[in-house]
Design a protein around this motif. Sequence first.
Motif, short mmCIF file in Angstrom:
data_model
loop_
_atom_site.label_atom_id
_atom_site.label_comp_id
_atom_site.label_asym_id
_atom_site.label_seq_id
_atom_site.Cartn_x
_atom_site.Cartn_y
_atom_site.Cartn_z
N ASP A 148 0.87 -1.17 0.00
CA ASP A 148 0.00 0.00 0.00
C ASP A 148 0.91 1.23 0.00
O ASP A 148 2.00 1.19 0.58
N GLU A 149 0.48 2.32 -0.62
CA GLU A 149 1.30 3.54 -0.69
C GLU A 149 2.69 3.23 -1.26
O GLU A 149 3.72 3.63 -0.72
N ALA A 150 2.69 2.52 -2.39
CA ALA A 150 3.95 2.03 -2.96
C ALA A 150 4.88 3.14 -3.46
O ALA A 150 6.07 2.90 -3.68
N HIS A 151 4.36 4.36 -3.63
CA HIS A 151 5.21 5.44 -4.11
C HIS A 151 6.30 5.82 -3.09
O HIS A 151 7.27 6.49 -3.44
N GLN A 152 6.15 5.36 -1.85
CA GLN A 152 7.14 5.66 -0.82
C GLN A 152 8.34 4.71 -0.86
O GLN A 152 9.36 4.95 -0.20
N ILE A 153 8.22 3.63 -1.60
CA ILE A 153 9.21 2.57 -1.56
C ILE A 153 10.63 3.02 -1.92
O ILE A 153 11.58 2.68 -1.21
N PRO A 154 10.84 3.79 -3.01
CA PRO A 154 12.24 4.17 -3.34
C PRO A 154 12.95 4.90 -2.22
O PRO A 154 14.12 4.59 -1.91
N ASP A 155 12.28 5.86 -1.59
CA ASP A 155 12.93 6.62 -0.51
C ASP A 155 13.22 5.76 0.70
O ASP A 155 14.30 5.85 1.31
N ILE A 156 12.27 4.92 1.07
CA ILE A 156 12.45 4.08 2.26
C ILE A 156 13.51 3.01 2.02
O ILE A 156 14.33 2.72 2.89
N ALA A 157 13.50 2.42 0.83
CA ALA A 157 14.49 1.39 0.51
C ALA A 157 15.91 1.96 0.59
O ALA A 157 16.84 1.29 1.06
N SER A 158 16.07 3.22 0.15
CA SER A 158 17.41 3.83 0.18
C SER A 158 17.91 4.01 1.60
O SER A 158 19.12 4.02 1.86
N GLU A 159 16.98 4.15 2.57
CA GLU A 159 17.39 4.29 3.97
C GLU A 159 18.06 3.02 4.48
O GLU A 159 18.97 3.07 5.32
#
Length: 205
Positions: free
Chosen positions: A147-158
């Motif tokens: 859900d809210e998959a648009h957040q994935i790139p930023d969170i994955a980079s963390e």
Amino acid sequence: MFHRDLPLVKDALKPRFRTALLKGRSNYLCQYRLEVNGQHPPFDDKEFLHDMSEVRKWSSQTDSGDLGELTTIEEGSRAIPFVTSNVENCLSKDCPKIGECHVMTARKDALEADLVVVNHHLFFADMALKDTGFGELIPDVDVIIFDEAHQIPDIASEYFGEHFSSRQVFELCKDIQAEYAANLRDLQQLNKAAINLEKIFSICD
């Protein structure tokens, strides 16, 4: 999703499956850190001591240890990092409070569930942990729904990048001082080093 949407789906479909909500370890009370930092508070101002007292009272009432239940202190309270654990300071199997560990209980419930709800941060923390070969947080699954998959790139980079903060060093210094006061009285030089390092970072901030 877990407390509102999922119960509606289960009620409508009447499925026979178990569900579990699993959060990152920093969302759960750590009984050991509460005991150590409660006996030797890293700060002596009224607000901090009040929040520690509220956590202590709540700790005897909660079953899950989920800090989301604790409404008597602010979400950003300075006490939170000193009553929760992270990868760096968790004693794991060596913890004297392992039998009361809320994180272990939550993970056990997740392993026995058919459907587990986690947030993006925990999902990628689990991936990072598996990459190290030191275990896992989330059980193996057949299907993953984001859900809210648009957040994935930023969170994955963390989780797959590298970062360092003065706050981490500051909290480490406070942890060392608490451990020294509680259990490591023969390591006076280590305690002095922690105090000096804390002063340096306080000046830098």
